[in-house]
Design a protein around this motif. Structure first.
Motif, PDB file in Angstrom:
ATOM      1  N   ARG A  93       0.245  -1.317  -0.315  1.00 46.13           N
ATOM      2  CA  ARG A  93       0.333  -0.061   0.022  1.00 46.13           C
ATOM      3  C   ARG A  93       1.248   0.955   0.208  1.00 46.13           C
ATOM      4  NH1 ARG A  93      -5.270  -0.555   3.399  1.00 46.13           N
ATOM      5  NH2 ARG A  93      -5.986  -2.670   3.171  1.00 46.13           N
ATOM      6  N   GLY A  94       2.024   1.349   0.810  1.00 46.71           N
ATOM      7  CA  GLY A  94       2.826   2.686   1.168  1.00 46.71           C
ATOM      8  C   GLY A  94       3.037   2.905  -1.191  1.00 46.71           C
ATOM      9  N   ALA A  95       3.643   1.722  -0.762  1.00 49.50           N
ATOM     10  CA  ALA A  95       4.869   1.271  -2.526  1.00 49.50           C
ATOM     11  C   ALA A  95       3.877   1.996  -3.250  1.00 49.50           C
ATOM     12  CB  ALA A  95       5.158   0.563  -2.715  1.00 49.50           C
ATOM     13  N   ILE A  96       2.667   2.152  -3.781  1.00 45.97           N
ATOM     14  CA  ILE A  96       1.822   2.403  -4.586  1.00 45.97           C
ATOM     15  C   ILE A  96       1.647   3.619  -4.393  1.00 45.97           C
ATOM     16  CG2 ILE A  96      -0.104   1.439  -3.898  1.00 45.97           C
ATOM     17  CD1 ILE A  96      -0.883   0.883  -6.652  1.00 45.97           C
ATOM     18  N   ALA A  97       1.761   3.957  -3.101  1.00 48.12           N
ATOM     19  CA  ALA A  97       1.178   5.799  -3.182  1.00 48.12           C
ATOM     20  C   ALA A  97       2.581   6.679  -2.686  1.00 48.12           C
ATOM     21  CB  ALA A  97       0.459   5.523  -2.084  1.00 48.12           C
ATOM     22  N   SER A  98       3.660   5.814  -3.567  1.00 48.58           N
ATOM     23  CA  SER A  98       5.206   6.491  -3.155  1.00 48.58           C
ATOM     24  C   SER A  98       5.039   7.477  -4.055  1.00 48.58           C
ATOM     25  CB  SER A  98       6.630   5.367  -3.291  1.00 48.58           C
ATOM     26  OG  SER A  98       6.314   4.220  -4.220  1.00 48.58           O
ATOM     27  N   ALA A  99       6.309   8.470  -4.233  1.00 48.10           N
ATOM     28  CA  ALA A  99       6.392   9.161  -5.252  1.00 48.10           C
ATOM     29  C   ALA A  99       6.923   8.568  -6.483  1.00 48.10           C
ATOM     30  CB  ALA A  99       6.910  10.924  -4.442  1.00 48.10           C
ATOM     31  N   GLY A 100       7.938   7.774  -6.271  1.00 50.48           N
ATOM     32  CA  GLY A 100       8.929   6.984  -7.180  1.00 50.48           C
ATOM     33  C   GLY A 100       8.232   6.234  -7.945  1.00 50.48           C
ATOM     34  N   GLY A 363      -0.573  11.525   0.758  1.00 55.22           N
ATOM     35  CA  GLY A 363       0.745  12.228   1.245  1.00 55.22           C
ATOM     36  C   GLY A 363       2.503  12.225   1.204  1.00 55.22           C
ATOM     37  N   PRO A 364       2.691  11.227  -0.016  1.00 57.66           N
ATOM     38  CA  PRO A 364       4.074  11.480  -0.345  1.00 57.66           C
ATOM     39  C   PRO A 364       3.754  12.662  -1.251  1.00 57.66           C
ATOM     40  CG  PRO A 364       3.850   9.346   0.510  1.00 57.66           C
ATOM     41  CD  PRO A 364       2.140   9.804   0.348  1.00 57.66           C
ATOM     42  N   ALA A 366       1.603  14.387  -1.846  1.00 60.20           N
ATOM     43  CA  ALA A 366       1.394  15.825  -1.182  1.00 60.20           C
ATOM     44  C   ALA A 366       2.786  16.849  -0.473  1.00 60.20           C
ATOM     45  CB  ALA A 366       0.285  16.151   0.069  1.00 60.20           C
ATOM     46  N   GLY A 367       3.762  16.173  -0.273  1.00 62.90           N
ATOM     47  CA  GLY A 367       4.448  16.532   0.986  1.00 62.90           C
ATOM     48  C   GLY A 367       5.811  17.235   0.030  1.00 62.90           C
ATOM     49  N   GLN A 368       5.818  16.444  -1.653  1.00 63.71           N
ATOM     50  CA  GLN A 368       6.778  16.696  -2.234  1.00 63.71           C
ATOM     51  C   GLN A 368       6.560  17.860  -2.768  1.00 63.71           C
ATOM     52  OE1 GLN A 368      10.184  14.457  -3.621  1.00 63.71           O
ATOM     53  NE2 GLN A 368      10.092  16.439  -3.926  1.00 63.71           N
ATOM     54  N   ALA A 369       5.146  18.741  -3.814  1.00 62.55           N
ATOM     55  CA  ALA A 369       4.012  19.731  -3.953  1.00 62.55           C
ATOM     56  C   ALA A 369       4.463  20.960  -2.160  1.00 62.55           C
ATOM     57  CB  ALA A 369       3.307  19.347  -3.864  1.00 62.55           C
ATOM     58  N   MET A 370       4.575  20.615  -1.404  1.00 68.58           N
ATOM     59  CA  MET A 370       4.599  21.564  -0.151  1.00 68.58           C
ATOM     60  C   MET A 370       5.517  21.945   0.235  1.00 68.58           C
ATOM     61  SD  MET A 370       0.970  20.460   1.924  1.00 68.58           S
ATOM     62  CE  MET A 370       1.541  19.183   2.299  1.00 68.58           C
ATOM     63  N   TYR A 371       6.094  20.970   0.268  1.00 67.93           N
ATOM     64  CA  TYR A 371       8.093  21.357   0.603  1.00 67.93           C
ATOM     65  C   TYR A 371       9.324  20.816  -0.137  1.00 67.93           C
ATOM     66  CZ  TYR A 371       6.006  22.454   4.570  1.00 67.93           C
ATOM     67  OH  TYR A 371       4.178  22.987   5.499  1.00 67.93           O
ATOM     68  N   PRO A 372       9.761  21.345  -1.523  1.00 70.33           N
ATOM     69  CA  PRO A 372      10.409  21.578  -2.220  1.00 70.33           C
ATOM     70  C   PRO A 372      11.678  20.848  -1.826  1.00 70.33           C
ATOM     71  CG  PRO A 372       8.658  22.488  -2.875  1.00 70.33           C
ATOM     72  CD  PRO A 372       8.750  22.744  -1.976  1.00 70.33           C
ATOM     73  N   ASP A 373      12.178  21.398  -0.945  1.00 74.99           N
ATOM     74  CA  ASP A 373      13.524  21.400  -0.382  1.00 74.99           C
ATOM     75  C   ASP A 373      13.358  20.392   1.335  1.00 74.99           C
ATOM     76  OD1 ASP A 373      11.142  22.377   1.527  1.00 74.99           O
ATOM     77  OD2 ASP A 373      12.961  23.589   3.184  1.00 74.99           O
ATOM     78  N   VAL A 374      12.360  19.613   0.968  1.00 82.12           N
ATOM     79  CA  VAL A 374      12.091  18.159   1.803  1.00 82.12           C
ATOM     80  C   VAL A 374      13.825  17.416   1.001  1.00 82.12           C
ATOM     81  CG1 VAL A 374      10.893  16.818   0.046  1.00 82.12           C
ATOM     82  CG2 VAL A 374      11.440  16.358   2.486  1.00 82.12           C
ATOM     83  N   GLU A 375      14.266  17.706  -0.081  1.00 76.67           N
ATOM     84  CA  GLU A 375      15.340  17.153  -1.328  1.00 76.67           C
ATOM     85  C   GLU A 375      16.108  17.070   0.106  1.00 76.67           C
ATOM     86  OE1 GLU A 375      15.189  17.548  -4.743  1.00 76.67           O
ATOM     87  OE2 GLU A 375      12.605  16.317  -5.062  1.00 76.67           O
ATOM     88  N   TYR A 377      17.005  16.330   2.907  1.00 74.16           N
ATOM     89  CA  TYR A 377      16.594  15.194   4.037  1.00 74.16           C
ATOM     90  C   TYR A 377      16.779  13.838   3.342  1.00 74.16           C
ATOM     91  CZ  TYR A 377      16.662  18.747   6.742  1.00 74.16           C
ATOM     92  OH  TYR A 377      17.163  20.309   7.660  1.00 74.16           O
ATOM     93  N   GLY A 378      16.824  13.814   1.581  1.00 70.86           N
ATOM     94  CA  GLY A 378      16.674  12.469   1.042  1.00 70.86           C
ATOM     95  C   GLY A 378      14.287  13.126   0.482  1.00 70.86           C
ATOM     96  N   SER A 379      14.683  11.778  -0.330  1.00 70.47           N
ATOM     97  CA  SER A 379      13.576  11.747  -1.023  1.00 70.47           C
ATOM     98  C   SER A 379      12.443  12.147   0.168  1.00 70.47           C
ATOM     99  CB  SER A 379      13.116  10.893  -2.076  1.00 70.47           C
ATOM    100  OG  SER A 379      12.703   9.304  -0.775  1.00 70.47           O
ATOM    101  N   ALA A 380      10.781  12.779  -0.650  1.00 70.59           N
ATOM    102  CA  ALA A 380       9.629  12.790   0.300  1.00 70.59           C
ATOM    103  C   ALA A 380       9.636  11.422   0.623  1.00 70.59           C
ATOM    104  CB  ALA A 380       8.613  13.289  -0.193  1.00 70.59           C
ATOM    105  N   ASP A 381       9.537  10.674  -0.247  1.00 71.98           N
ATOM    106  CA  ASP A 381       8.820   8.584   0.096  1.00 71.98           C
ATOM    107  C   ASP A 381       9.764   8.930   1.786  1.00 71.98           C
ATOM    108  OD1 ASP A 381       7.405   8.790  -1.843  1.00 71.98           O
ATOM    109  OD2 ASP A 381       9.008   8.237  -3.225  1.00 71.98           O
TER     110      ASP A 381
END
Length: 575
Positions: A93-100, A363-364, A366-375, A377-381
């Motif tokens: 479930r988490g994998a299919i929702a991941s940004a990757g 979630g992942p 949306a997080g990538q879109a709201m906080y691009p600087d999360v990268e 610390y690694g990927s949003a996933d």
């Protein structure tokens, strides 16, 4: 081979369920009054190995037990097995929702928008005479959303198709659990899950992937409808909530690991390989389930189900047989739904699941879109996966701990669900619009998720302790069906459509990246307000349980012991 005497069997294995099953009756099981005190009875603590023609009985202490049966002889080992399988289910479930793996359409934009343009995957000035520095925001087309050119609604429907398979199969597996080998049913479900997940990697468009996800949901249904009743029946009376908490930890931890796993595999290989690897990882657990017949587990009650039937009655056949089964199912359903506290708990859980379905699937991204600087610390996933697994484990164990301290009961469970969810939703709403840096957002988001995840154990107590013992798998299945039909099945595609509408609205005035940012913030805020509605129903259920509690046959809170009476598969055999 000689069977052990009753006294030797009692010394070798202490019962986990107390003497409750000998003291209390249940109209859905046949009473065995004084059965344990009959002179000359031989206790059936034996391993039954199935064959096509006959069953061979082997003593537990004998050398005929296989390694798999010896491992399964302890309930805690079966809990570990079920938890490992549940982790893999939620890993998917988490994998299919991941940004990757999920990916996105092309959201790249060049800033400043008036002077820059995207050309050959590079941001350059619109004209050669402009002296301006151009920067790129957003991401290129990738994942199955990019490969299959899916919009937000179609992407959300993939999650819904998975849940449709889950909710259709859940009552079927639950009803079959009344008469069939529960562990064998789990093995069959996991086998279907493995094949279906591997097939997801070979899909070529939206419809082929949707079909495979439907069968993935059907396979998962076997485990989630059977295990809660196993824990409630076989766990030591004072550790039931702890066992439930351990099993439920797989929900956030598996989902979070799936976020990180999906992003890593998609980066190293391709999104399709995430499904191939998942299916292979499940094969050893699936195989183990077929090696342990339920008759080899002395601690697991083997009931035959509802009403008794005379021994000389001929079995029904054809349409009459299916009519009788359907009639029994509807009779059981009416009895379960006659408890208003059960219904109020289910309605609240539907609203809660609608909110969590949006956060879990979107979630992942949306997080990538709201906080691009999360990268940084690694990927949003990876980042949001770690946040989810930490908050999920802490929250689930916190809920079990608080319920144990307050005293395990239906009323205490409902109150805990209401209070923790309300506090978590308040934090989430303020987090979405007051946290403008990724560090502050991660901290506040983690606290909110800890509170929200703490209801996993208590809500299962509500489902099981408001229904008779023998109907608890069916009651859990009805909870599963309802929370998906009215919860996360519609919420994922609806959230996708709402995001698209917000995005189109904001994109008229802002660039793509900023429009995507605002669209996800408003979408998640609406989802959180839906979660607040669950608090209302749980509080009504709490008051109802206090003012007009309904006595339930086999309910544990009646006297602090586990399980009602039950009939084992061996009860009809000659002693």
């Amino acid at each position: 081979m000689d069977l052990p005497t009753e006294e030797a069997a009692r010394n070798a294995k202490k019962p986990l369920l107390g003497d409750d099953s000998e003291r209390r009756g249940n109209k859905y099981s046949n009473e065995r009054g004084g059965q344990g005190e009959r002179d000359g009875e031989t206790t059936k603590l034996a391993l039954r190995r199935s064959s096509d023609d006959e069953d061979e009985v082997v003593a537990v202490s004998g050398g005929g037990a296989t390694w798999s049966q010896r491992v399964a002889s302890k309930p805690v080992n079966m809990l570990i097995f079920f938890t490992m399988a549940n982790v893999l289910l939620y890993l998917d479930r988490g994998a299919i929702a991941s940004a990757g793996v999920n990916g996105s359409l092309d959201t790249r934009s060049c800033l400043p928008d008036a002077d820059c343009i995207l050309r050959n995957n590079t941001c350059v000035p619109r004209t050669s005479d402009l002296q301006v520095k151009c920067t790129m925001e957003g991401s290129p087309r990738h994942g199955f959303q990019g490969d299959f050119d899916l919009n937000g609604a179609q992407d959300g429907w993939l999650q819904s198709m998975f849940l449709v398979g889950l909710l259709v199969a859940s009552p079927i597996f639950a009803f079959a659990a009344k008469t069939k080998d529960n562990i064998r049913l789990c093995g069959q479900g996991l086998a279907l899950w493995s094949v279906s997940v591997i097939c997801c990697g070979f899909t070529f468009d939206f419809w082929s992937l949707a079909l495979c996800r439907t069968f993935v949901g059907i396979g998962e249904a076997a485990l989630i409808t059977i295990v809660p009743n196993f824990i409630d029946t076989c766990a030591p009376p004072k550790q039931k909530t702890k066992w439930l908490a351990v099993f439920c930890v797989a929900i956030p931890s598996g989902t979070a690991l799936g976020y990180a796993y999906g992003g890593l595999v998609a980066w190293l290989l391709e999104w399709r390989f995430a499904f191939f690897i998942e299916g292979l990882l499940m094969l050893p657990l699936m195989s183990y389930a077929f090696m342990v017949p339920i008759s080899s587990l002395a601690y697991w009650p083997k009931h035959k189900g509802g009403s008794s039937r005379s021994s000389d009655a001929s079995p029904a056949s054809g349409m009459r047989r299916y009519t009788r089964v359907a009639s029994a199912a509807f009779r059981d359903m009416r009895l379960i739904l006659s408890n208003k506290v059960y219904v109020l708990g289910a309605v609240g859980y539907c609203m809660y699941s609608a909110m969590m379905g949006v956060y879990a699937y979107w979630g992942p991204k949306a997080g990538q879109a709201m906080y691009p600087d999360v990268e940084k610390y690694g990927s949003a996933d990876t980042v949001f996966g770690l946040v989810t697994v930490m908050s999920g484990i802490i929250g689930t164990m916190l809920g079990g701990f608080l319920l144990d301290r307050a005293g395990v009961s239906v009323a205490a469970s409902l109150l805990l669900c209401a209070v923790m969810t309300l506090c978590g939703c308040i934090i989430m709403v303020f987090t979405l619009f007051l946290c403008h840096t990724v560090e502050v957002f991660i901290l506040a988001f983690t606290i909110g998720l800890i509170l929200i995840f703490s209801i996993q154990g208590p809500i299962n107590i509500v489902a099981m302790w408001t229904t008779p013992y023998i109907l608890r798998p069916f009651a859990c299945a009805l909870y599963t069906v309802s929370i998906h039909v009215f919860g996360d099945v519609p919420s994922a595609p609806i959230a996708g459509m709402i995001h698209d509408k917000f995005y189109n609205k904001f994109n008229k005035k802002h660039d793509k990246a900023y429009s995507d940012n605002l669209a996800w913030r408003y979408t998640l805020e609406l989802a959180t307000f839906v979660g607040v509605i669950s608090v209302v129903f749980w509080m009504i259920g709490f008051v109802w349980q206090l003012c007009a509690p309904k006595k339930v046959e086999g309910e544990e809170e009646a006297d602090g012991h586990g399980g009602g009476s039950y009939q084992t598969l061996e009860d009809d055999a000659e002693v």
